[in-house]
Motif scaffolding. Structure first.
Motif, PDB file in Angstrom:
ATOM      1  N   LEU A 178      -6.786   5.722  11.245  1.00  0.00           N
ATOM      2  CA  LEU A 178      -5.862   4.914  10.457  1.00  0.00           C
ATOM      3  C   LEU A 178      -5.123   5.778   9.439  1.00  0.00           C
ATOM      4  CD1 LEU A 178      -4.905   2.000   9.943  1.00  0.00           C
ATOM      5  CD2 LEU A 178      -6.705   1.822   8.214  1.00  0.00           C
ATOM      6  N   THR A 207       3.383   8.040   9.815  1.00  0.00           N
ATOM      7  CA  THR A 207       4.492   7.182   9.405  1.00  0.00           C
ATOM      8  C   THR A 207       5.227   7.797   8.234  1.00  0.00           C
ATOM      9  OG1 THR A 207       3.088   5.326   9.999  1.00  0.00           O
ATOM     10  CG2 THR A 207       5.137   4.826   8.841  1.00  0.00           C
ATOM     11  N   GLN A 208       4.468   8.328   7.304  1.00  0.00           N
ATOM     12  CA  GLN A 208       5.077   8.951   6.132  1.00  0.00           C
ATOM     13  C   GLN A 208       5.980  10.104   6.551  1.00  0.00           C
ATOM     14  OE1 GLN A 208       2.354  10.936   3.479  1.00  0.00           O
ATOM     15  NE2 GLN A 208       3.491  10.252   1.679  1.00  0.00           N
ATOM     16  N   ALA A 210       0.871  -1.171   0.000  1.00  0.00           N
ATOM     17  CA  ALA A 210       0.000   0.000   0.000  1.00  0.00           C
ATOM     18  C   ALA A 210       0.903   1.215   0.000  1.00  0.00           C
ATOM     19  CB  ALA A 210      -0.895   0.000   1.229  1.00  0.00           C
ATOM     20  N   ALA A 232       9.094   8.867   8.208  1.00  0.00           N
ATOM     21  CA  ALA A 232       9.981   8.170   7.280  1.00  0.00           C
ATOM     22  C   ALA A 232      10.814   9.132   6.442  1.00  0.00           C
ATOM     23  CB  ALA A 232       9.165   7.249   6.367  1.00  0.00           C
ATOM     24  N   VAL A 286      -9.292  -2.018  20.443  1.00  0.00           N
ATOM     25  CA  VAL A 286     -10.341  -2.768  19.751  1.00  0.00           C
ATOM     26  C   VAL A 286      -9.814  -4.105  19.229  1.00  0.00           C
ATOM     27  CG1 VAL A 286     -11.825  -2.771  17.708  1.00  0.00           C
ATOM     28  CG2 VAL A 286     -11.665  -0.726  19.115  1.00  0.00           C
ATOM     29  N   ALA A 287      -8.551  -4.109  18.825  1.00  0.00           N
ATOM     30  CA  ALA A 287      -7.992  -5.297  18.174  1.00  0.00           C
ATOM     31  C   ALA A 287      -8.129  -6.538  19.048  1.00  0.00           C
ATOM     32  CB  ALA A 287      -6.529  -5.071  17.809  1.00  0.00           C
ATOM     33  N   ASP A 288      -7.671  -6.443  20.265  1.00  0.00           N
ATOM     34  CA  ASP A 288      -7.682  -7.654  21.082  1.00  0.00           C
ATOM     35  C   ASP A 288      -8.123  -7.410  22.523  1.00  0.00           C
ATOM     36  OD1 ASP A 288      -5.547  -6.292  21.998  1.00  0.00           O
ATOM     37  OD2 ASP A 288      -4.112  -7.930  21.829  1.00  0.00           O
ATOM     38  N   GLU A 316      -2.590   7.897  11.006  1.00  0.00           N
ATOM     39  CA  GLU A 316      -1.402   7.133  11.360  1.00  0.00           C
ATOM     40  C   GLU A 316      -0.528   6.884  10.127  1.00  0.00           C
ATOM     41  OE1 GLU A 316       1.000   6.052  14.217  1.00  0.00           O
ATOM     42  OE2 GLU A 316      -0.922   7.086  14.357  1.00  0.00           O
ATOM     43  N   TYR A 317      -1.173   6.653   8.981  1.00  0.00           N
ATOM     44  CA  TYR A 317      -0.411   6.533   7.739  1.00  0.00           C
ATOM     45  C   TYR A 317       0.405   7.798   7.494  1.00  0.00           C
ATOM     46  CZ  TYR A 317      -2.645   2.298   5.834  1.00  0.00           C
ATOM     47  OH  TYR A 317      -3.064   1.027   5.595  1.00  0.00           O
ATOM     48  N   THR A 350      -7.003  -3.902  14.348  1.00  0.00           N
ATOM     49  CA  THR A 350      -5.748  -4.601  14.113  1.00  0.00           C
ATOM     50  C   THR A 350      -4.865  -3.813  13.156  1.00  0.00           C
ATOM     51  OG1 THR A 350      -6.869  -6.704  14.442  1.00  0.00           O
ATOM     52  CG2 THR A 350      -4.712  -6.777  13.361  1.00  0.00           C
ATOM     53  N   GLN A 351      -5.484  -3.292  12.122  1.00  0.00           N
ATOM     54  CA  GLN A 351      -4.750  -2.470  11.159  1.00  0.00           C
ATOM     55  C   GLN A 351      -4.123  -1.265  11.846  1.00  0.00           C
ATOM     56  OE1 GLN A 351      -4.384  -4.185   8.004  1.00  0.00           O
ATOM     57  NE2 GLN A 351      -4.910  -2.195   7.145  1.00  0.00           N
ATOM     58  N   PHE A 385      -9.192  -0.212   4.037  1.00  0.00           N
ATOM     59  CA  PHE A 385      -9.758   0.551   5.149  1.00  0.00           C
ATOM     60  C   PHE A 385      -9.382   2.031   5.087  1.00  0.00           C
ATOM     61  CE2 PHE A 385      -9.990  -3.634   7.481  1.00  0.00           C
ATOM     62  CZ  PHE A 385     -11.369  -3.641   7.593  1.00  0.00           C
ATOM     63  N   SER A 411       3.517   2.306   2.729  1.00  0.00           N
ATOM     64  CA  SER A 411       3.034   2.440   4.104  1.00  0.00           C
ATOM     65  C   SER A 411       2.641   1.112   4.720  1.00  0.00           C
ATOM     66  CB  SER A 411       1.859   3.410   4.160  1.00  0.00           C
ATOM     67  OG  SER A 411       0.861   3.024   3.256  1.00  0.00           O
ATOM     68  N   ALA A 412       2.456   0.091   3.910  1.00  0.00           N
ATOM     69  CA  ALA A 412       2.108  -1.216   4.472  1.00  0.00           C
ATOM     70  C   ALA A 412       2.315  -2.310   3.447  1.00  0.00           C
ATOM     71  CB  ALA A 412       0.659  -1.212   4.951  1.00  0.00           C
ATOM     72  N   GLU A 463      -0.192  -0.366  12.349  1.00  0.00           N
ATOM     73  CA  GLU A 463       0.374   0.880  11.868  1.00  0.00           C
ATOM     74  C   GLU A 463       1.148   1.591  12.981  1.00  0.00           C
ATOM     75  OE1 GLU A 463       1.497   2.905   8.773  1.00  0.00           O
ATOM     76  OE2 GLU A 463       0.353   1.052   8.829  1.00  0.00           O
ATOM     77  N   GLY A 485     -11.446   4.864  10.668  1.00  0.00           N
ATOM     78  CA  GLY A 485     -10.765   5.064   9.396  1.00  0.00           C
ATOM     79  C   GLY A 485      -9.910   6.315   9.415  1.00  0.00           C
ATOM     80  N   TYR A 544       9.537   1.781   3.053  1.00  0.00           N
ATOM     81  CA  TYR A 544       8.726   1.420   4.222  1.00  0.00           C
ATOM     82  C   TYR A 544       9.412   1.825   5.515  1.00  0.00           C
ATOM     83  CZ  TYR A 544       6.096  -1.769   7.355  1.00  0.00           C
ATOM     84  OH  TYR A 544       5.339  -2.314   8.364  1.00  0.00           O
ATOM     85  N   HIS A 557       0.710  -6.243   2.557  1.00  0.00           N
ATOM     86  CA  HIS A 557      -0.453  -7.064   2.883  1.00  0.00           C
ATOM     87  C   HIS A 557      -0.295  -8.486   2.358  1.00  0.00           C
ATOM     88  CE1 HIS A 557      -2.886  -3.889   4.628  1.00  0.00           C
ATOM     89  NE2 HIS A 557      -2.434  -3.091   3.683  1.00  0.00           N
TER      90      HIS A 557
END
Lengths: 279, 279
Positions: free
Chosen positions: B169, B176-177, A96, B180, B122-124, B172-173, A167-168, A119, A108-109, A172, B166, A221, A111
């Motif tokens: 998420l 990270t960008q 991604a 990086a 939420v994940a776990d 967060e992308y 989880t996503q 998402f 960024s990811a 991240e 969303g 990445y 898969h």
DNA sequence: CGGATTATTGACTTGCGTCAACGGTGGTGG
DNA sequence: CCACCACCGTTGACGCAAGTCAATAATCCG
């Protein structure tokens, strides 16, 4: 960075150039599916169905409207396109990529089979990333609007969708944490361990695997140059932590890598068996 | 990195040390709320209610079981604790920190009024981050299980929750960008622009604002040392792009910063007015 | 088998992390 | 209200890590 683009388009494309056989976005259906397509899928556990009960599974099955088969370099969707489908990776590996100002992209990811992609479009109805197949791949299209509708009727499904998004998000977070590490060797070591974990989750060997992505993609990445990635891998190999044959990796001394990830330079650790010369 | 901890606990704490007046996790209710607590909230638009219609809003209102008021340094939840509540930031600023092996933490996000915190659980079912108030703050607790139940009955609510996840998420992308990026100046410039955007979204001045976080926290977030953050700010100030008075920032030449973010060193750009000496 | 893409390695240079000292700011208590 | 002190931010010096450029080697294609 753009490796095997199926069209020369680089920057944000709101509507992909019309190529009749390869329409990407709005109406997705392709190969029709068997009645209960998930039943025989090898990555069912990891995928959206996960632990859906007998009541919820048929609801979900009815949503799957098709599969897409992609060649290496082809794109599932592009940044800027309307978001209509989630995609469950059935086979193969994807990256991604978030577009950068200069036309390049930041990976960024990654898969793997069982992952749900797309998402990133939930926020505002447009994809923010471009999904590119790193090898021959296959993905199941899940129409998002209908999925949300179906969530009204199934607590299980609702939970599962939320869980996958969660989880996503956590993934991240971990990625950012990895990228934020100061020493590039720590990043590369962490990346190998990350991939190893992904392999384990999918029932592949976590010790020996094939990297589907180029050094340049790993570098993007991780926020380092491709040369640095290469050098780090060579260093690990010299120290006896891994074996490298191009993209085939074997982890020989996982604790050694963990020490590197922690920033210890692999030195002075009880579990690092290698001779260790600072050079 | 730990600044004003309300308890000395550092690593993962599954259950916070019992301090009767300050029990943090399982049973959250504190100050009771008015009947329609969101109606008068100044950040309603940004928060979960967003554009909920007259039918869905009462459903949501009934879920809000209390507010928590925090002092600077106090924690909303800790990594490892069971995830039971989402928190809507009503007032103040928070950081979300991912624990590192050595007891330190990596700042993975900042949260402002209107943000929903806690999706990392939420994940776990366990929080993966620790949420710490950076100033006097207030947050509304939303019981997650009940929220999910309520989602059965309201399409609006369902959409909104998904949308918020969303958004997290995508944010967060982008983080990270940013992290990086190769040059640290690009990261710091990007950070300032990011904060500016957050301020704008909330109706505060995007040109002039007060950073609630320390240089060390910015550095952790961006993956650089605190000195480098400081130096970058000084450099921008010297070039005339910003004014810095400790944590008070004024953006004087936003395009100049954008050039820095793009990695241009602010040189040779038409819109960069400063004298520009490479020194 | 040949050409193109990708990976490795070296040399050079610069960015930035680290250590250290100083200066400013804000909070607290006398 | 002022003075003190602790914390935070700034700045300089130094050395190493890693980015860049460049050339060679290996691998994957057709």
């Amino acid at each position: 960075m753009e490796l095997h683009g199926d069209t020369p388009a680089r920057s944000i494309v709101l509507r992909p150039p019309g190529r009749p056989g390869f329409v990407i976005a709005p109406k997705e259906p392709r190969a029709s599916l068997p009645a209960a397509p998930c039943q025989t899928c090898s990555v069912r556990r990891l995928c959206l169905p996960g632990s859906l009960d007998d009541r919820s599974q048929p609801i979900f099955d009815s949503l799957l409207i098709g599969r897409r088969r992609l060649q290496k370099g082809q794109k599932l969707y592009r940044a800027g396109e309307p978001f209509l489908f989630l995609y469950a990776v059935r086979l193969g590996t994807f990256k991604a990529g978030l577009p950068l100002n200069d036309g390049d992209e930041h990976v960024s990811a990654f898969h793997f089979p069982g992952d749900i992609m797309g998402f990133d479009g939930v926020a505002d109805g447009r994809h923010r990333t471009t999904a590119t197949a790193l090898e021959a791949a296959e993905a199941c299209a899940i129409p998002y609007a209908q999925l949300m509708e179906a969530c009204a009727g199934s607590t299980e499904l609702r939970k599962r969708v939320a869980q996958l998004m969660g989880t996503q998000l956590v993934r991240e977070y971990r990625t950012t944490q990895l990228v934020a590490r100061h020493l590039s060797e720590a990043r590369v070591a962490g990346f190998l361990l990350l991939v190893s974990g992904w392999m384990r989750e999918r029932g592949y060997s976590p010790r020996e695997f094939h990297l589907r992505m180029s050094r340049a993609e790993i570098g993007s990445y991780l926020g380092t140059s491709l040369e640095t990635v290469s050098r780090a891998l060579s260093l690990f190999a010299r120290r006896g932590f891994i074996l490298v044959h191009s993209r085939r990796i074997e982890l020989v001394d996982e604790p050694g890598l963990q020490a590197f990830e922690a920033g210890d330079h692999g030195l002075g650790r009880a579990f690092s068996a290698a001779p260790v010369v600072t050079a």
